[in-house]
Scaffold this motif. Structure first.
Motif, PDB file in Angstrom:
ATOM      1  N   ALA A   1       7.918  -4.272  30.195  1.00  0.00           N
ATOM      2  CA  ALA A   1       8.389  -4.176  28.814  1.00  0.00           C
ATOM      3  C   ALA A   1       8.627  -2.721  28.453  1.00  0.00           C
ATOM      4  CB  ALA A   1       7.377  -4.808  27.872  1.00  0.00           C
ATOM      5  N   PHE A   2       7.726  -1.871  28.927  1.00  0.00           N
ATOM      6  CA  PHE A   2       7.878  -0.437  28.622  1.00  0.00           C
ATOM      7  C   PHE A   2       9.173   0.092  29.229  1.00  0.00           C
ATOM      8  CE2 PHE A   2       7.318   4.047  29.396  1.00  0.00           C
ATOM      9  CZ  PHE A   2       6.837   4.477  28.174  1.00  0.00           C
TER      10      PHE A   2
ATOM     11  N   ALA B   1      11.812  -1.576  29.965  1.00  0.00           N
ATOM     12  CA  ALA B   1      12.960  -2.155  29.251  1.00  0.00           C
ATOM     13  C   ALA B   1      13.222  -1.392  27.960  1.00  0.00           C
ATOM     14  CB  ALA B   1      12.711  -3.629  28.963  1.00  0.00           C
ATOM     15  N   ILE B   2      12.165  -1.147  27.183  1.00  0.00           N
ATOM     16  CA  ILE B   2      12.359  -0.423  25.919  1.00  0.00           C
ATOM     17  C   ILE B   2      12.867   0.981  26.206  1.00  0.00           C
ATOM     18  CG2 ILE B   2      11.225   0.448  23.858  1.00  0.00           C
ATOM     19  CD1 ILE B   2       9.250  -1.826  24.099  1.00  0.00           C
ATOM     20  N   HIS B   3      12.308   1.586  27.238  1.00  0.00           N
ATOM     21  CA  HIS B   3      12.720   2.936  27.601  1.00  0.00           C
ATOM     22  C   HIS B   3      14.204   2.973  27.923  1.00  0.00           C
ATOM     23  CE1 HIS B   3      12.249   6.954  29.200  1.00  0.00           C
ATOM     24  NE2 HIS B   3      12.977   6.575  30.234  1.00  0.00           N
TER      25      HIS B   3
ATOM     26  N   VAL C   1      16.486   0.912  26.938  1.00  0.00           N
ATOM     27  CA  VAL C   1      17.284   0.678  25.723  1.00  0.00           C
ATOM     28  C   VAL C   1      17.399   1.971  24.920  1.00  0.00           C
ATOM     29  CG1 VAL C   1      17.270  -0.484  23.496  1.00  0.00           C
ATOM     30  CG2 VAL C   1      16.813  -1.768  25.547  1.00  0.00           C
ATOM     31  N   LYS C   2      16.346   2.759  24.955  1.00  0.00           N
ATOM     32  CA  LYS C   2      16.342   3.990  24.163  1.00  0.00           C
ATOM     33  C   LYS C   2      17.223   5.083  24.753  1.00  0.00           C
ATOM     34  CE  LYS C   2      12.430   4.951  21.377  1.00  0.00           C
ATOM     35  NZ  LYS C   2      11.165   5.631  21.199  1.00  0.00           N
ATOM     36  N   GLN C   3      17.465   5.035  26.059  1.00  0.00           N
ATOM     37  CA  GLN C   3      18.165   6.152  26.692  1.00  0.00           C
ATOM     38  C   GLN C   3      19.623   6.204  26.315  1.00  0.00           C
ATOM     39  OE1 GLN C   3      16.416   8.495  28.103  1.00  0.00           O
ATOM     40  NE2 GLN C   3      14.871   7.058  27.427  1.00  0.00           N
TER      41      GLN C   3
END
Lengths: 371, 490
Positions: free
Chosen positions: B430-431, B433-435, B437-439
């Protein structure tokens, strides 16, 4: 009167995302225990109860969109202050903030309960909470784009799990559905009311609306999203009721998770453990979006920076979960949130409609005078 | 003395003074500063150059001889006699010194008010060779060389269109290095070009070093483990990306080009997927993504399952697993870490050692140590298979930087899986994935086409559909012209 929220176009999101985002918001911890809850009330008429609730849901969404479209670009707080004036509007929004926070907390403690029952009975709740909240913080601090983006990624990461129900489906006994129409109207209605917690989450529309492009498509997409949610819940409930006999169903707290117990792959003997861990991916969009919308609402009421509020929300949630540490408390808290949801999620939009109608008429009159 | 050299009216002076000033002031008494005095009809001229920066034969034949044979000694005559273009007249000592360093020859005639510099640079470069890190089986194998002229030549040959736009930047205060920004002006997105231009203009560093170092100065998030710019050594791939509407950078003295904006999935694609037939291309692309996923999942899964979740392992497998683990004294976490570390050691040692020794190293590491470590009861057979498999899978990633990132990510994943089982594992997914998405890459979203969800780009990202189905450029790059060609009516 507050101005319209001015969000530059390039920061807005496509309205299509609503289909997925509202759906991921609704599906969370509630669905896992839902078949039992509704079965306790409505018995074999559960599906009818569910359909009643679904019809109500679609009407409510129509109400929300109607109210929001009376304005150009307003969120919940903006709408309330337009209707009731600055201070009264702020007070009502504040109640909503508490309600959003309760939802946030209930999702969190329910997931902690899953993990402790299925995987690690001895794992301390604060550790699981720390895992969840650190992810929530990381995503929510990125703002609405990251919150929505993460939900979409997690949706694709989790949607295949519906396919896990295929094997339990082959064990369905049709006797379990019969006789279908034995529940009284009162039982059906209370079953429908108990559905509220499972389908809550569409309140996101109140806060997300100003951030959307193509406002004229918002209604279509949110209704579509609701129908996806409803069909998924109907499917899961159908499988659970057919799979378990009624005595079994009444004893299992999370029938949906229990159906997965029978699944085994060549490499995985017991897939339910993997599923419960993966359920984190289903729960995270709930938490991330709730955290974002709570922070956003607080910012709208008190001003200041959203970042700090998101930190504070996570901190308070971290402290609060330690008080909700046993199954009984979690259950009654979830019940409480569900009942609050009937008022603030379902009743509130209907109450807003007359105000919106009045506002529209007044707006039309003003407009007429000007021209 | 110092002050005098800075003056703009340095000339006229004596030829000896010029030579002496350059020798002592500018080149710190370097022994390589060569000079020759020539006298024609009473006038004296001096020729000065750094002997290892110029082609000496050409200096003798085209400069010295021509001056010696000149009928009269003035700059017009010399300029018309010498068959070299780009001759300049310079007036200050600083400029002359700089020109000498770039491989110019300085000619000064006594009592004149300026000095002539003639470019005869010596550039020793390797011949264009085969690509070493991004090897292809099928398709053009030529790789960029260390000279920017040659690299520009490669690209101009491949992109024979007038819309290829080249902008020149000089970056580096101490050691100025030439950086070229390339794009197709009718396709590339203006925002991307402007963003790259701004980043290059606002960059204030002493030295560029290399193109992959340059990317680290201008990338969006320096803290991320994932590369946000694609560094490639294939001119072929570079040109393909330009044609897709991306922006490219070439750095002088660096054998690789930089491409931006790129998405996460670009790192799992090669141009080879396009040269092969579409079904093979699609299969290989999907396989690489699966391999990446397996590479980061397998070992943590083993650790998590054996540490906490015995019940998920099927009976049949449990017997052989238990048998092979029965002699291992370590917990699965330690066992996995030892073996993963070993594989990384073998890889690193193999990369550092000369090729011949490196091969021996592979055999020693792979077979001897692998065999011995199981017999010694350090690890189980099954873990060796898993670790080897995930190392193998990580090498299928075409980009070296991304492949390394994937290998490194495995370690925190193993640790989390070892401490908190599946919860830790899903947490790390999950981390990530979120990372992702943030990039952003050059302010464009990094995780397209998954978010922002862009199903119209699936034809050439996860898959490689036939050209009839994918006649458009990627929507996510927002090119000016989206359609590559009209679909034929059939």
């Amino acid at each position: 009167m507050p101005e319209n929220l001015n969000i530059p176009d390039h920061r807005k999101l496509k309205a299509v995302y609503l289909i997925i985002v509202l759906h991921t918001m609704q599906i969370g911890v509630g669905i896992a225990g839902y078949p039992r809850i509704v079965f306790m009330e409505a018995g074999r008429g559960s599906l009818i109860s569910l359909i009643i609730a679904a019809i109500a849901l679609h009407i409510i969404i129509a109400c929300i969109v109607y109210v929001l479209r009376s304005f150009e670009n307003q969120d919940l707080h903006g709408v309330l202050t337009q209707f009731f004036g600055k201070w009264f509007g702020k007070i009502i929004t504040f109640f909503f903030i508490i309600y959003f926070f309760m939802l946030f907390l209930s999702v969190q403690v329910n997931y902690i309960e899953f993990v402790r029952v299925f995987i690690f009975p001895d794992m301390s709740s604060w550790l699981i909470s720390l895992f969840l909240l650190s992810l929530v913080l990381y995503a929510a601090l990125g703002g609405v784009r990251v919150a929505v983006g993460a939900s979409i990624v997690f949706f694709f990461g989790a949607i295949w799990m519906v396919g896990l129900q295929i094997e339990p489906m082959t064990y369905i006994k049709f006797d379990n559905y019969l006789p279908m129409f034995e529940a009284s109207p009162g039982e059906l209605l209370s079953g429908a009311l108990k559905t509220s917690y499972t389908i809550l989450g569409f309140e996101l529309l109140w806060v997300l609306y100003p951030y959307l492009n193509e406002k004229n498509k918002v209604h279509r997409y949110s209704q579509l999203s609701m129908s996806i949610t409803v069909s998924m819940i109907i499917f899961l409930t159908f499988v659970s009721i057919g799979f378990f006999s009624d005595e079994q169903l009444k004893e299992l707290t999370w029938p949906v998770l229990s159906t997965i117990k029978i699944i085994s792959f060549p490499m995985f003997e017991r897939f339910d453990i993997v599923t419960v861990a993966l359920w984190m991916i289903i729960v995270l969009p709930n938490l991330i979006l709730l955290c974002w919308m709570t922070g956003m609402s607080v910012k709208r009421v008190f001003g200041g920076k959203e970042t700090y509020y998101i930190f504070i929300i996570c901190l308070v949630a971290f402290i609060c979960q330690s008080f909700l540490d046993n199954r009984y408390l979690v259950g009654s808290f979830t019940n409480l949130v569900g009942q609050t949801g009937i008022l603030s999620g379902f009743l509130f939009p209907v109450l807003m409609v007359p105000f919106a109608m009045y506002h529209r008429r007044k707006g039309a009159k003003n407009h007429g005078k000007q021209s | 003395m110092k002050r005098r050299s800075r003056q703009s009216n340095y000339f006229p002076c004596k030829v000896e003074t010029l030579q002496q000033d350059l020798f002592s002031d500018f080149f710190n008494s370097s022994p390589d500063l060569a000079s020759k005095k020539v006298s024609v009809e009473g006038k004296t001229a001096i020729i000065i150059y750094m002997d290892y920066l110029v082609k000496e034969e050409e200096v003798f034949s085209h400069v010295t001889t021509k001056i010696q044979e000149a009928k009269q000694l003035d700059y017009q005559t010399i300029e018309s006699d010498i068959p070299i273009t780009d001759i300049m007249e310079l007036k200050t000592l600083d400029e002359i010194g700089g020109a000498l360093l770039e491989g110019y020859v300085c000619v000064y005639i006594e009592k004149e008010k300026s000095s002539l510099v003639i470019p005869v640079p010596r550039i020793d470069q390797r011949k264009p060779g085969k690509a070493e890190t991004e090897t292809l089986i099928f398709g053009p194998r030529i790789s960029f060389s260390e000279s920017i002229d040659m690299n520009m030549n490669f690209i101009h040959k491949r992109l024979d269109t007038k819309t290829l736009t080249v902008e020149k930047f000089i970056i580096g205060d101490m050691i100025p290095t030439e950086v070229r920004l390339l794009y197709l002006s009718d396709i590339a997105n203006d925002e991307a070009v402007q963003e790259m231009r701004d980043r290059l203009n606002s960059l204030k560093i002493d030295d560029v070093l290399e193109s992959s170092a340059l990317t680290q100065y201008i990338e969006d998030n320096s803290y991320s483990i994932f590369p946000q710019f694609l560094v490639t050594e294939l001119p072929d791939r570079f040109c393909y990306s330009l044609k897709e509407g991306r922006v490219g950078l070439l750095v002088d003295k660096s054998p690789s080009g930089v491409i931006a904006p790129v998405s996460f999935l670009s790192f799992f694609q090669t141009t080879e997927d396009i040269y092969t037939r579409w079904n093979m291309g699609s299969f290989i692309r999907l396989m690489r993504i699966v391999a990446m996923f397996l590479s980061i999942t397998l070992t943590p899964l083993y650790v998590a399952a054996l540490t906490y979740h015995y019940e998920i392992i099927p009976d049949a497998l449990l017997v052989s697993l238990g048998h092979s683990r029965s002699r291992v004294p370590f917990p699965p976490l330690l066992e996995a870490l030892i073996l993963e570390f070993l594989i990384e050691l073998i890889r690193e040692a193999g990369a550092r050692l000369p090729t011949k020794v490196g091969q021996t190293m592979g055999i020693v590491g792979g077979i001897v140590i692998g065999q011995a470590i199981v017999q010694a009861g350090f690890t189980s057979n099954i873990l060796i298979i898993i670790v080897a498999l995930s190392a193998l899978a990580s090498f299928t990633t075409p980009s070296y930087l991304m492949g390394s990132a994937i290998r490194i990510i495995r370690f925190p994943l193993i640790l989390l899986a070892g401490f908190w089982g599946f919860i830790g594992l899903i947490f790390s997914f999950a981390f990530i994935a979120i990372h992702l998405v943030k990039q952003r890459s050059l302010s464009f979203p990094y995780f397209v086409p998954i978010y922002p969800f862009q199903p119209r780009d699936f034809d050439n990202s996860f898959l490689r559909l036939p050209f009839l189905w994918s006649n458009k450029r990627a929507y996510s790059n927002r090119p000016k012209k989206i359609r590559r060609f009209q679909k034929p009516n059939r």
